[in-house]
Design a protein around this motif. Structure first.
Motif, PDB file in Angstrom:
ATOM      1  N   THR A 169       0.826  -1.208   0.000  1.00 19.89           N
ATOM      2  CA  THR A 169       0.000   0.000   0.000  1.00 19.89           C
ATOM      3  C   THR A 169       0.856   1.252   0.000  1.00 19.89           C
ATOM      4  OG1 THR A 169      -0.107  -0.254   2.409  1.00 19.89           O
ATOM      5  CG2 THR A 169      -1.989  -1.054   1.128  1.00 19.89           C
ATOM      6  N   SER A 170       2.179   1.101  -0.007  1.00 15.51           N
ATOM      7  CA  SER A 170       3.066   2.253   0.166  1.00 15.51           C
ATOM      8  C   SER A 170       4.444   1.917  -0.394  1.00 15.51           C
ATOM      9  CB  SER A 170       3.149   2.534   1.683  1.00 15.51           C
ATOM     10  OG  SER A 170       4.235   3.364   2.011  1.00 15.51           O
ATOM     11  N   ILE A 200       8.080   0.984  -1.560  1.00 15.06           N
ATOM     12  CA  ILE A 200       8.675   0.022  -2.495  1.00 15.06           C
ATOM     13  C   ILE A 200       7.639  -1.020  -2.921  1.00 15.06           C
ATOM     14  CG2 ILE A 200      10.407  -1.804  -2.712  1.00 15.06           C
ATOM     15  CD1 ILE A 200      12.166  -0.151  -0.759  1.00 15.06           C
ATOM     16  N   PHE A 221      -1.373  -1.591   5.213  1.00 20.30           N
ATOM     17  CA  PHE A 221      -2.268  -0.666   5.913  1.00 20.30           C
ATOM     18  C   PHE A 221      -2.194   0.718   5.261  1.00 20.30           C
ATOM     19  CE2 PHE A 221      -0.316  -3.337   9.480  1.00 20.30           C
ATOM     20  CZ  PHE A 221      -1.210  -4.368   9.288  1.00 20.30           C
ATOM     21  N   ASP A 262      -2.385  -8.675   9.120  1.00 18.00           N
ATOM     22  CA  ASP A 262      -1.257  -8.147   9.881  1.00 18.00           C
ATOM     23  C   ASP A 262      -0.207  -9.258   9.895  1.00 18.00           C
ATOM     24  OD1 ASP A 262       0.625  -7.529  11.822  1.00 18.00           O
ATOM     25  OD2 ASP A 262      -0.842  -6.531  13.122  1.00 18.00           O
ATOM     26  N   LEU A 263       0.927  -9.004   9.265  1.00 15.30           N
ATOM     27  CA  LEU A 263       1.910 -10.062   9.038  1.00 15.30           C
ATOM     28  C   LEU A 263       2.671 -10.454  10.293  1.00 15.30           C
ATOM     29  CD1 LEU A 263       3.304  -9.021   5.545  1.00 15.30           C
ATOM     30  CD2 LEU A 263       1.398 -10.518   6.086  1.00 15.30           C
ATOM     31  N   ASN A 320       7.664  -8.187   0.890  1.00 15.90           N
ATOM     32  CA  ASN A 320       8.190  -6.822   0.941  1.00 15.90           C
ATOM     33  C   ASN A 320       7.924  -6.115   2.264  1.00 15.90           C
ATOM     34  OD1 ASN A 320       8.881  -4.002  -0.299  1.00 15.90           O
ATOM     35  ND2 ASN A 320       6.781  -3.828   0.488  1.00 15.90           N
ATOM     36  N   TYR A 339      16.490  -4.983  12.893  1.00 16.10           N
ATOM     37  CA  TYR A 339      16.339  -4.889  11.426  1.00 16.10           C
ATOM     38  C   TYR A 339      17.481  -5.629  10.730  1.00 16.10           C
ATOM     39  CZ  TYR A 339      15.342  -2.503   6.954  1.00 16.10           C
ATOM     40  OH  TYR A 339      15.027  -2.211   5.642  1.00 16.10           O
ATOM     41  N   LYS A 395      16.994  -8.921   8.479  1.00 13.12           N
ATOM     42  CA  LYS A 395      17.327  -8.890   7.052  1.00 13.12           C
ATOM     43  C   LYS A 395      18.435  -9.892   6.719  1.00 13.12           C
ATOM     44  CE  LYS A 395      14.343  -5.726   5.708  1.00 13.12           C
ATOM     45  NZ  LYS A 395      13.208  -6.078   4.841  1.00 13.12           N
ATOM     46  N   VAL A 428      15.966   4.198  -0.236  1.00 12.71           N
ATOM     47  CA  VAL A 428      14.874   4.531  -1.149  1.00 12.71           C
ATOM     48  C   VAL A 428      13.991   5.516  -0.376  1.00 12.71           C
ATOM     49  CG1 VAL A 428      13.001   3.605  -2.577  1.00 12.71           C
ATOM     50  CG2 VAL A 428      14.957   2.139  -1.974  1.00 12.71           C
ATOM     51  N   THR A 442      11.096   6.509   0.917  1.00 10.94           N
ATOM     52  CA  THR A 442       9.736   6.046   1.210  1.00 10.94           C
ATOM     53  C   THR A 442       9.376   6.542   2.619  1.00 10.94           C
ATOM     54  OG1 THR A 442      10.476   4.047   2.316  1.00 10.94           O
ATOM     55  CG2 THR A 442      10.214   3.918  -0.085  1.00 10.94           C
TER      56      THR A 442
HETATM   57  P1  NAD Z   1       6.958   1.709   3.852  1.00 10.77           P
HETATM   58  O1  NAD Z   1       6.848   2.042   5.301  1.00 10.77           O
HETATM   59  O2  NAD Z   1       6.750   2.754   2.813  1.00 10.77           O
HETATM   60  O3  NAD Z   1       5.987   0.491   3.477  1.00 10.77           O
HETATM   61  C1  NAD Z   1       5.861  -0.627   4.311  1.00 10.77           C
HETATM   62  C2  NAD Z   1       4.634  -1.395   3.888  1.00 10.77           C
HETATM   63  O4  NAD Z   1       4.496  -2.518   4.775  1.00 10.77           O
HETATM   64  C3  NAD Z   1       3.349  -0.601   3.979  1.00 10.77           C
HETATM   65  O5  NAD Z   1       2.479  -1.000   2.940  1.00 10.77           O
HETATM   66  C4  NAD Z   1       2.780  -1.023   5.331  1.00 10.77           C
HETATM   67  O6  NAD Z   1       1.380  -0.874   5.435  1.00 10.77           O
HETATM   68  C5  NAD Z   1       3.196  -2.489   5.352  1.00 10.77           C
HETATM   69  N1  NAD Z   1       3.237  -3.066   6.671  1.00 10.77           N
HETATM   70  C6  NAD Z   1       3.903  -2.630   7.764  1.00 10.77           C
HETATM   71  N2  NAD Z   1       3.671  -3.445   8.817  1.00 10.77           N
HETATM   72  C7  NAD Z   1       2.845  -4.422   8.368  1.00 10.77           C
HETATM   73  C8  NAD Z   1       2.239  -5.555   8.970  1.00 10.77           C
HETATM   74  N3  NAD Z   1       2.420  -5.842  10.267  1.00 10.77           N
HETATM   75  N4  NAD Z   1       1.431  -6.318   8.222  1.00 10.77           N
HETATM   76  C9  NAD Z   1       1.210  -6.025   6.917  1.00 10.77           C
HETATM   77  N5  NAD Z   1       1.764  -4.972   6.291  1.00 10.77           N
HETATM   78  C10 NAD Z   1       2.573  -4.185   7.010  1.00 10.77           C
HETATM   79  O7  NAD Z   1       8.412   1.038   3.712  1.00 10.77           O
HETATM   80  P2  NAD Z   1       9.365   0.799   2.464  1.00 10.77           P
HETATM   81  O8  NAD Z   1      10.540   1.669   2.623  1.00 10.77           O
HETATM   82  O9  NAD Z   1       8.606   0.803   1.192  1.00 10.77           O
HETATM   83  O10 NAD Z   1       9.876  -0.664   2.813  1.00 10.77           O
HETATM   84  C11 NAD Z   1       9.453  -1.827   2.107  1.00 10.77           C
HETATM   85  C12 NAD Z   1      10.495  -2.898   2.291  1.00 10.77           C
HETATM   86  O11 NAD Z   1      11.736  -2.472   1.746  1.00 10.77           O
HETATM   87  C13 NAD Z   1      10.776  -3.242   3.756  1.00 10.77           C
HETATM   88  O12 NAD Z   1      10.959  -4.624   3.901  1.00 10.77           O
HETATM   89  C14 NAD Z   1      12.062  -2.497   4.035  1.00 10.77           C
HETATM   90  O13 NAD Z   1      12.790  -3.093   5.063  1.00 10.77           O
HETATM   91  C15 NAD Z   1      12.752  -2.637   2.695  1.00 10.77           C
HETATM   92  N6  NAD Z   1      13.806  -1.677   2.447  1.00 10.77           N
HETATM   93  C16 NAD Z   1      13.535  -0.339   2.413  1.00 10.77           C
HETATM   94  C17 NAD Z   1      14.567   0.562   2.149  1.00 10.77           C
HETATM   95  C18 NAD Z   1      14.337   2.034   2.047  1.00 10.77           C
HETATM   96  O14 NAD Z   1      15.328   2.767   1.952  1.00 10.77           O
HETATM   97  N7  NAD Z   1      13.131   2.517   2.056  1.00 10.77           N
HETATM   98  C19 NAD Z   1      15.866   0.074   1.934  1.00 10.77           C
HETATM   99  C20 NAD Z   1      16.089  -1.292   1.995  1.00 10.77           C
HETATM  100  C21 NAD Z   1      15.057  -2.148   2.236  1.00 10.77           C
END
Ligand code: NAD
Length: 256
Positions: A14-15, A17, A37, A60-61, A87, A152, A156, A185, A187
């Protein structure tokens, strides 16, 4: 890339990546199932613009029973999951001695254990249908550490290890399992870390520049669209023998 006829479940889509990856897969013709969410309607509308109304499950994962309900929904409504993108992820930043137990447990549950649950539930159908892709969104923090991110980094690194094990257990099949390891990224997850710096006295521009300067030599954010292209490559025939990889896309972070 033609993913018509394939169903893709992207957790946390929903958000950020996850939404970007879902959009790339939908643009290639896949039937999407979203999860996560926040502004669900906006995400559903964005993906629907690609031509197929996406499914959605609000699991809720952190709760294995809700993951089971989500995977059952995917089977009932779409006949199973062909492309599983793990993701969803959460972050908390604090020194180890101050790291809240509840945050530790939540991060391990969402960022690591959920990958085990969705994968164990998706694999039987992939084996029956004779094809599958599991793409785990790990992080550079699956391959290197940073201070104050103990849960984290542990989760990971666990995802990268789990990816390799699944790749070995599916090596004689047309199912592949790989991890993508992004650097920064921009976000909501990263914006919160910029906001913490702003709260500590930096300007928004200083906070953004400092975050990049510490880790990412390109001084530019990776984009969800670039990660989407990598995910599409991993779905294709050219990647049939890419198995158990942890593929970084990080502006040079890990080259240092
Ligand atoms: P974000 O906060 O924009 O999105 C996270 C998503 O996960 C949202 O859709 C949220 O609703 C969902 N979510 C959170 N808790 C949840 C739960 N308990 N059950 C179901 N859904 C849940 O974050 P993002 O930056 O897009 O991160 C996405 C993935 O990429 C993550 O695994 C993060 O660790 C990884 N990541 C992000 C970055 C970065 O720089 N943004 C870098 C490396 C890895």
């Amino acid at each position: 890339m033609n993913l018509h006829g394939k169903t893709a479940l992207v957790t946390g889509s929903t958000s950020g990546i996850g939404l970007g990856l879902a959009d790339s897969l939908a643009a290639a013709g896949a039937q999407l199932i979203l999860n996560g969410f926040g502004d669900v309607d906006r995400a559903l509308a964005q993906i629907a613009q690609r031509g197929k109304a996406p499914g959605y499950h609000d699991a809720d994962l952190s709760d294995p029973a809700q993951i089971e309900a989500m995977m059952a929904y995917a089977g009932r409504r779409f006949g199973g999951v062909d492309i599983l993108v793990n993701n969803a992820g959460i972050q908390h930043v604090a020194p180890l001695e101050d790291f809240p137990v509840a945050q530790w447990n939540a991060i391990i549950a969402v960022n690591l254990s959920a990958v085990y649950h969705t994968s164990r539930l998706a694999l039987p159908g992939m084996r029956t249908r004779g094809w599958g892709r599991i793409i785990n969104v790990a992080s550079v923090h699956g391959l290197a550490a940073s201070k104050e991110k103990s849960a984290y980094v542990a989760a990971k690194h666990g995802v990268v290890g789990l990816t390799k094990t699944i790749a070995l257990e599916t090596a004689r099949t047309a199912i592949t399992c790989n991890a993508i390891c992004p650097g920064w990224v921009l976000t909501p997850l990263v914006q919160r870390q910029i906001d913490l710096r702003v709260a500590a006295g930096e300007s928004p521009q200083q906070a953004r520049d400092a975050l990049l300067a510490e880790k990412q030599p390109s001084q530019e954010f990776v984009t969800p669209q670039q990660l989407g292209e990598l995910a599409l490559f991993l779905c294709g025939d050219a990647a049939a023998q890419v198995r158990g990889a942890a593929w970084n896309m990080d502006g040079g972070w890990l080259a240092q």
